[in-house]
Design a protein around this motif. Structure first.
Motif, PDB file in Angstrom:
ATOM      1  N   ASN A 150       0.868  -1.178   0.000  1.00  0.00           N
ATOM      2  CA  ASN A 150       0.000   0.000   0.000  1.00  0.00           C
ATOM      3  C   ASN A 150       0.905   1.228   0.000  1.00  0.00           C
ATOM      4  O   ASN A 150       2.133   1.101  -0.124  1.00  0.00           O
ATOM      5  N   ASN A 151       0.303   2.398   0.131  1.00  0.00           N
ATOM      6  CA  ASN A 151       1.066   3.647   0.147  1.00  0.00           C
ATOM      7  C   ASN A 151       1.153   4.249   1.546  1.00  0.00           C
ATOM      8  O   ASN A 151       1.464   5.438   1.683  1.00  0.00           O
ATOM      9  N   ASP A 152       0.916   3.432   2.559  1.00  0.00           N
ATOM     10  CA  ASP A 152       1.000   3.921   3.933  1.00  0.00           C
ATOM     11  C   ASP A 152       2.457   4.153   4.311  1.00  0.00           C
ATOM     12  O   ASP A 152       3.344   3.383   3.915  1.00  0.00           O
ATOM     13  N   PRO A 153       2.744   5.187   5.099  1.00  0.00           N
ATOM     14  CA  PRO A 153       4.107   5.385   5.604  1.00  0.00           C
ATOM     15  C   PRO A 153       4.573   4.164   6.388  1.00  0.00           C
ATOM     16  O   PRO A 153       3.793   3.541   7.113  1.00  0.00           O
ATOM     17  N   TYR A 187      15.404  12.059   8.311  1.00  0.00           N
ATOM     18  CA  TYR A 187      14.972  12.661   7.047  1.00  0.00           C
ATOM     19  C   TYR A 187      13.485  12.952   7.115  1.00  0.00           C
ATOM     20  O   TYR A 187      12.674  12.058   7.419  1.00  0.00           O
ATOM     21  N   ASP A 188      13.111  14.186   6.818  1.00  0.00           N
ATOM     22  CA  ASP A 188      11.722  14.618   6.927  1.00  0.00           C
ATOM     23  C   ASP A 188      11.052  14.554   5.557  1.00  0.00           C
ATOM     24  O   ASP A 188      10.862  15.563   4.879  1.00  0.00           O
ATOM     25  N   GLY A 189      10.730  13.340   5.132  1.00  0.00           N
ATOM     26  CA  GLY A 189      10.104  13.159   3.828  1.00  0.00           C
ATOM     27  C   GLY A 189      10.035  11.699   3.467  1.00  0.00           C
ATOM     28  O   GLY A 189      10.517  10.822   4.196  1.00  0.00           O
ATOM     29  N   ASN A 190       9.431  11.425   2.310  1.00  0.00           N
ATOM     30  CA  ASN A 190       9.300  10.049   1.845  1.00  0.00           C
ATOM     31  C   ASN A 190      10.613   9.517   1.288  1.00  0.00           C
ATOM     32  O   ASN A 190      11.378  10.253   0.647  1.00  0.00           O
ATOM     33  N   LEU A 191      10.835   8.229   1.502  1.00  0.00           N
ATOM     34  CA  LEU A 191      12.006   7.544   0.969  1.00  0.00           C
ATOM     35  C   LEU A 191      11.578   6.222   0.362  1.00  0.00           C
ATOM     36  O   LEU A 191      10.648   5.562   0.854  1.00  0.00           O
ATOM     37  N   ASP A 192      12.260   5.819  -0.700  1.00  0.00           N
ATOM     38  CA  ASP A 192      12.100   4.466  -1.227  1.00  0.00           C
ATOM     39  C   ASP A 192      12.862   3.510  -0.322  1.00  0.00           C
ATOM     40  O   ASP A 192      14.068   3.701  -0.091  1.00  0.00           O
TER      41      ASP A 192
END
Length: 320
Positions: A150-153, A187-192
């Motif tokens: 899914n796209n959940d953090p 890190y304040d953001g999305n990461l792969d």
């Protein structure tokens, strides 16, 4: 045996890898024949200085595959032999998956010709099934597969979700990218987020390429060093180097063998370095075992192989 890591592009420019927990970092290097990620070398050199395992990739833009491969290699010459190489094969406004393996394999073959390193190819799991990738598989090119639950953090996962629908002509994948909305401290953001199915030595075997395909016994140095990573135990490290945890404890002044820490540097004297082998078409586990004076049962146990009759070209296995 697995490593946790991230892959980054220009979207993460300036990321401070000193603050982000990861065993490896794969950086976008190039795209097409005119774009170089301006933050690639900075991030790469910082990761290298931190002792991370390294990788770089090229984003295919739908041009001439040989020209794109040459552009990629010309811009990553300083990384060859220490970085895992990869082709990012994605659908976008410029490239259709309909071009298929016939185009991708030209890129992969050219990189291999120029560097002696067989790149991995990155694609979604559905793409593995929707097209015939036999020519890539027969070329011994490994797979970096993307599939998300899914796209959940999420943070790192030790057993990320994947469906049971298969991966087409491929038989295994070396890396699974399981989230593009990863959240990690520092890190304040999305990461792969990615998991690599192997240890640090297996990563090096992919990165060094041709030079590791016909392995010779390495000479045993007087002493080697090992950097402890998350999940390590002293007994497990001792087994990797053919020694005992008691010897390691004595050599490193460790009073409690149950207490070692990520980042701790261990000195290992009198052991043997791990040895890896890249499977080629036609290999069997028993033949590889005979070549190195061991048994297929020992190799299966060491590498977590449940069916000794199933090994695949491009697979990196540990001999000792």
């Amino acid at each position: 045996m697995s490593l946790n890591g991230i892959d980054i592009s220009e979207y993460q420019s300036g990321i401070d890898l000193r603050l982000v927990p990861c065993d490896f970092v794969i950086c976008k290097a190039t795209q097409g024949t005119s774009y170089v990620n301006p933050d690639c070398d900075r991030a790469y050199q910082q990761a290298k200085g931190l002792g991370k395992k390294l990788g770089v990739y090229h984003y295919f833009s739908g041009g001439n595959p040989v020209s794109e491969a040459q552009y990629f290699v010309n811009n990553i010459k300083g990384y060859i032999g220490e970085a895992l190489l990869a082709l990012d094969w994605e659908q976008n406004e410029n490239v259709s998956f309909g071009q298929g393996a016939a185009v991708a394999v030209q890129f992969l073959n050219e990189v291999f010709r120029l560097t002696g390193v067989r790149p991995l190819i990155y694609m979604s799991k559905s793409t593995c099934r929707n097209y015939n990738w036999s020519s890539v598989v027969n070329g011994n090119y490994g797979l970096w597969m993307a599939q998300y639950a899914n796209n959940d953090p999420t943070g790192y996962q030790s057993n990320p979700w994947t469906d049971n629908l298969g991966i087409g002509a491929f038989k295994f994948y070396a890396i699974h990218q399981y989230s593009s909305t990863g959240r990690l401290a520092g890190y304040d953001g999305n990461l792969d987020l990615d998991i690599f199915y192997g240890d640090r030595g297996a990563w090096d075997a992919y990165a060094k390429g041709r030079r590791t395909e016909n392995e010779t016994e390495p000479s045993t140095p007087e002493a080697v060093t090992y950097i402890v990573k998350r999940g390590d135990t002293l007994s497990g490290i001792a087994a990797m180097f053919g020694t005992t945890y008691q010897q390691l404890a004595a050599e490193n002044g460790i009073t409690n063998p149950n207490l070692i820490y990520p980042g701790q540097v261990l000195r290992i004297r009198g052991g043997s370095q791990p040895l890896y082998y890249t499977v080629k078409r036609g290999d069997t586990l028993s033949e590889i075992a005979a070549r190195y004076g061991t048994t297929y049962q020992q190799l299966a146990q060491l590498n977590g192989i449940t069916n000794p009759n199933l090994i695949y070209a491009g697979q990196v296995i540990r001999i000792r």
